[in-house]
Design an enzyme around this catalytic site. Structure first.
Site, PDB file in Angstrom:
ATOM      1  N   SER A 189      10.360  28.457  53.033  1.00  0.00           N
ATOM      2  CA  SER A 189      10.006  29.437  51.835  1.00  0.00           C
ATOM      3  C   SER A 189      10.499  29.184  50.657  1.00  0.00           C
ATOM      4  CB  SER A 189      10.398  30.977  52.245  1.00  0.00           C
ATOM      5  OG  SER A 189      11.743  30.900  52.044  1.00  0.00           O
ATOM      6  N   HIS A 217       7.046  32.896  57.295  1.00  0.00           N
ATOM      7  CA  HIS A 217       6.366  33.146  55.808  1.00  0.00           C
ATOM      8  C   HIS A 217       4.749  32.635  56.158  1.00  0.00           C
ATOM      9  CE1 HIS A 217       9.650  34.141  53.102  1.00  0.00           C
ATOM     10  NE2 HIS A 217      10.267  33.204  54.133  1.00  0.00           N
ATOM     11  N   LYS A 248       6.852  40.747  56.181  1.00  0.00           N
ATOM     12  CA  LYS A 248       6.343  39.945  54.832  1.00  0.00           C
ATOM     13  C   LYS A 248       4.744  40.149  54.813  1.00  0.00           C
ATOM     14  CE  LYS A 248      10.819  37.453  54.804  1.00  0.00           C
ATOM     15  NZ  LYS A 248      11.501  36.378  55.024  1.00  0.00           N
TER      16      LYS A 248
HETATM   17  C1  LIG Z   1      12.760  36.437  55.899  1.00  0.00           C
HETATM   18  C2  LIG Z   1      12.977  35.419  56.892  1.00  0.00           C
HETATM   19  C3  LIG Z   1      13.543  35.752  58.091  1.00  0.00           C
HETATM   20  C4  LIG Z   1      13.919  37.104  58.572  1.00  0.00           C
HETATM   21  O1  LIG Z   1      12.934  38.156  58.577  1.00  0.00           O
HETATM   22  P1  LIG Z   1      13.134  39.668  58.554  1.00  0.00           P
HETATM   23  O2  LIG Z   1      11.818  40.263  59.500  1.00  0.00           O
HETATM   24  O3  LIG Z   1      13.057  39.960  57.148  1.00  0.00           O
HETATM   25  O4  LIG Z   1      14.533  39.725  59.080  1.00  0.00           O
HETATM   26  C5  LIG Z   1      13.381  34.864  59.290  1.00  0.00           C
HETATM   27  N1  LIG Z   1      13.279  33.363  58.858  1.00  0.00           N
HETATM   28  C6  LIG Z   1      12.734  33.220  57.773  1.00  0.00           C
HETATM   29  C7  LIG Z   1      12.576  31.633  57.429  1.00  0.00           C
HETATM   30  C8  LIG Z   1      12.683  34.057  56.558  1.00  0.00           C
HETATM   31  O5  LIG Z   1      12.493  33.706  55.471  1.00  0.00           O
END
Ligand SMILES: *Cc1c(COP(=O)(O)O)cnc(C)c1O
Length: 407
Positions: A189, A217, A248
């Site tokens: 990301s 993502h 997200k």
């Molecule tokens: C944001 C993110 C997570 C964590 O996700 P959450 O549900 O916010 O805990 C895991 N892996 C990646 C690559 C992320 O960017």
């Protein structure tokens, strides 16, 4: 007193390096995303536009998602009241897991408090299920995967980012009979580049390794039903464990894995990070399930998001700004200095009402500090135009370079 001094010293280190994190107090306005209100430290308010959210498709204000949450809230109250094992499993949790399993074409799914916890709990627990497991982990994997691999305590190898030849060499140096797992992401990301999913699946098949992918993502965003890049590339059936979030693009909250029924059963039974914590509130599970279901058919939102990303990249590139472009939905602009990065972010907010958080070490390597824009279908042409003009003015004002960074 020596404790206080140690805390002061730890915080001062961050200030000295220009990477002390300050939270911006913002409140999005439902029905008006990406518009939000910023409450300044002095208590005054300013209208702003959020340009760094991960609610990529604006699902956090989708009427059907909100309706599902309201309905569950009215039906069952605020919290779930227990762990999954002790009174915390509801019809909302089961429906959500069925929706997720269907999304990924897997037999089962397992919901966690977040994708961070899902990565950490699953990767650390696989060591218990497969004694002697060697985990091969991409060098740029998310902190939650690193933590899970580390806490599991077994053998681990770090392969250079997206370097399948290096991965192959590392595997070749290990006992062919040892159980193996390759852990990587589909969209990284911070640069917005893609993992070599097919090549890694080919290699895993050849050497008999399991595959573990973080599609955090990518879910909701790629593939004909929004199941991610592995779906888009026709590789989803070859991935043993898919990890993702509902926080997200799905705009709600919570994380999960999808895998075979047997794998899910084992993780469910052994992972402390799943067992010993209260399950999601039913309203959250209901909202997430609605969002996943809606995005299975909402290709127009994915298309609109990709279009917005392409337009923003084209316009920033037109100004000669150093954007990092790997063809994904994320638009990072390279700054390369934590102090400049923070300064630009502050000026965008103060002078232009544009909120984009500086991305500094340790989220990205030192010297690669950046502003990371996340355009979406809810950013209109006027807002894009305002952003582009603001960036042009600031780049001129600060006399920053306009060289393209290799994409
Ligand atoms: C944001 C993110 C997570 C964590 O996700 P959450 O549900 O916010 O805990 C895991 N892996 C990646 C690559 C992320 O960017």
């Amino acid at each position: 007193m020596t404790y206080d001094a140690a805390i002061d010293a730890a915080l001062q280190r961050l200030h000295d390096e220009g990477r002390y994190r300050t939270f911006i107090d913002i409140e999005r306005r439902k029905g008006h995303f990406p518009a939000a209100v910023w409450t300044k430290p002095d208590g005054t308010e300013k209208d702003i536009t959020v340009w760094c959210g991960n609610d990529y498709l604006g699902m956090g204000q989708h009427p059907e998602v909100l309706a599902a949450m309201h309905e569950a809230l009215e039906a069952t109250g605020a919290g779930s009241g227990g762990t999954r094992n002790i009174s915390g499993t509801t019809v909302y949790h089961r429906r959500l897991e069925a929706e997720l399993a269907d999304l990924h074409g897997k037999e089962a799914a397992l919901v966690f408090s977040s994708a961070y916890i899902a990565n950490d709990a699953t990767l650390s627990t696989l060591r218990t299920i497969f004694p002697g497991l060697i985990i091969y982990s991409d060098a740029l994997n998310h902190a939650s995967m690193i933590e899970g691999v580390r806490r599991g305590g077994g053998e681990k190898r770090i392969f250079r980012h997206n370097d399948v030849a290096h991965l192959r060499a590392l595997i070749a140096a290990d006992d062919p009979a040892a159980p193996k797992l390759i852990a990587f992401e589909s969209v990284y990301s911070m640069d917005g580049d893609f993992g070599p999913i097919k090549e890694i699946c080919d290699l895993a098949e050849e050497v008999g390794a399991l595959t573990y992918i973080d599609e955090v993502h990518a879910v909701g965003m790629y593939g004909p039903r929004g199941a991610g890049v592995a779906e888009r590339d026709g590789q989803m059936h070859r991935i043993d464990i898919i990890n993702a979030t509902m926080a997200k693009a799905y705009g709600v909250f919570g994380g999960y894995i999808a895998a075979s029924a047997k794998m899910v059963d084992a993780v469910r039974s052994y992972a402390p990070g799943f067992i010993f914590t209260t399950s999601l509130p039913p309203s959250v599970a209901a909202g997430a399930a609605a969002s996943v279901r809606i995005l299975k058919t909402a290709q127009h939102l994915r298309d609109a998001q990709q279009t917005a990303a392409r337009i923003l990249k084209m316009r920033l590139r037109g100004l000669g700004l150093p954007i990092i472009d790997h063809g994904s939905h994320i638009v990072p602009v390279h700054v390369g200095n934590p102090v400049h990065c923070k300064m630009l972010s502050d000026m965008l907010l103060d002078q232009f009402g544009i909120y984009v958080q500086p991305i500094n070490f340790p989220t990205v390597p030192r010297g690669t500090e950046r502003l990371r824009f996340t355009p979406s279908p809810v950013h209109d042409a006027k807002q894009i135009d305002h952003l582009v003009r603001a960036m042009d003015a600031l780049w001129r004002h600060c006399a920053l370079n306009r060289a393209e960074v290799a994409g």
